[in-house]
Design a protein around this motif. Structure first.
Motif, short mmCIF file in Angstrom:
data_model
loop_
_atom_site.label_atom_id
_atom_site.label_comp_id
_atom_site.label_asym_id
_atom_site.label_seq_id
_atom_site.Cartn_x
_atom_site.Cartn_y
_atom_site.Cartn_z
N ARG A 8 0.84 -1.19 0.00
CA ARG A 8 0.00 0.00 0.00
C ARG A 8 0.88 1.25 0.00
O ARG A 8 1.99 1.24 0.51
CB ARG A 8 -0.87 0.08 1.25
CG ARG A 8 -1.95 -0.95 1.34
CD ARG A 8 -2.85 -0.60 2.52
NE ARG A 8 -3.78 -1.69 2.81
CZ ARG A 8 -4.61 -1.68 3.84
NH1 ARG A 8 -4.62 -0.66 4.69
NH2 ARG A 8 -5.43 -2.68 4.04
N THR A 9 0.32 2.31 -0.54
CA THR A 9 0.94 3.62 -0.39
C THR A 9 0.40 4.22 0.90
O THR A 9 -0.81 4.22 1.13
CB THR A 9 0.59 4.52 -1.59
OG1 THR A 9 1.09 3.91 -2.78
CG2 THR A 9 1.19 5.91 -1.43
N ILE A 10 1.30 4.68 1.74
CA ILE A 10 0.90 5.27 3.02
C ILE A 10 1.45 6.70 3.10
O ILE A 10 2.30 7.09 2.30
CB ILE A 10 1.42 4.45 4.22
CG1 ILE A 10 2.95 4.37 4.19
CG2 ILE A 10 0.80 3.07 4.25
CD1 ILE A 10 3.56 3.88 5.47
N ARG A 11 0.94 7.43 4.05
CA ARG A 11 1.44 8.77 4.36
C ARG A 11 1.89 8.71 5.82
O ARG A 11 1.06 8.84 6.72
CB ARG A 11 0.34 9.81 4.15
CG ARG A 11 -0.14 9.84 2.69
CD ARG A 11 -1.40 10.60 2.57
NE ARG A 11 -2.40 9.93 3.43
CZ ARG A 11 -3.68 10.13 3.39
NH1 ARG A 11 -4.18 10.98 2.55
NH2 ARG A 11 -4.51 9.50 4.19
N PRO A 12 3.18 8.48 6.06
CA PRO A 12 3.66 8.25 7.43
C PRO A 12 3.23 9.31 8.44
O PRO A 12 2.82 8.98 9.54
CB PRO A 12 5.18 8.20 7.29
CG PRO A 12 5.40 7.74 5.89
CD PRO A 12 4.28 8.38 5.09
N ILE A 13 3.32 10.58 8.06
CA ILE A 13 2.97 11.62 9.03
C ILE A 13 1.46 11.65 9.27
O ILE A 13 1.00 11.64 10.40
CB ILE A 13 3.49 13.00 8.57
CG1 ILE A 13 5.01 12.99 8.61
CG2 ILE A 13 2.93 14.12 9.45
CD1 ILE A 13 5.66 14.24 8.07
#
Length: 173
Positions: A113-118
């Protein structure tokens, strides 16, 4: 972690350079404040601040600040996320912390998956969000493991195709 020869996939990631720069800047500035204060009060003989500490308290506070600041810099400089796929399980370790083993029998599904860590996890490192625990060092790609019981596990990766390919060999979903 086991020996390198047992791993069908191995990836080592470090925190992004800008994160390290921010940590060095933050810890370094707290050290610098006490160095200046100690110079002003101990060398020049002028009280440091409106309500100065005693010389002894300033020395102790400065020493503690320096030790903590240097320890934080060293800790974050040595942090690395090591991910390995073995025949029996996925092994992860945010070195120098303790390793974790995820047996294949505990995993119900896995997907890249593509995630947005922040936004998704509040940053990098070992992070928690409702229903998931993330091991994130850099980038926006991760393998999301849905666990049979309990919290999902998310492992950041810069090699999602290779990670997924190694998992397919052992993980029969």
């Amino acid at each position: 972690m086991t020996a390198n020869t047992d791993a069908y996939f191995r990836e080592t990631q470090r925190l992004p350079g800008w994160v390290m720069a921010l940590i060095i800047l933050s810890a370094g500035s707290s050290i610098a404040v006490f160095v200046v204060g100690m110079y002003v009060q101990l060398v020049r003989g002028e009280p440091w601040g409106n309500n100065p500490m005693s010389d002894q308290a300033l020395i102790w506070a400065g020493a503690v600040s320096m030790v903590i600041g240097i320890a934080l810099i060293v800790l974050f400089a040595t942090l690395r996320l090591v991910t390995e796929v073995h025949a029996d399980a996925v092994h992860i370790r945010f070195a120098p912390m303790r390793a974790k083993r995820i047996p294949y029998d505990d995993i119900s599904s896995a997907e890249v998956r593509t995630i947005r860590p922040i936004r998704d996890f509040g940053g990098w490192g070992v992070r928690y969000k409702k229903g998931a625990k993330g091991y994130l060092a850099r980038g926006d790609q991760a393998v999301w493991f849905s666990m049979r019981e309990g919290r999902d596990i998310v492992i950041g990766t810069e090699q999602p195709e290779q990670f997924e390919s190694a998992l397919r060999t052992w993980l029969h979903l």
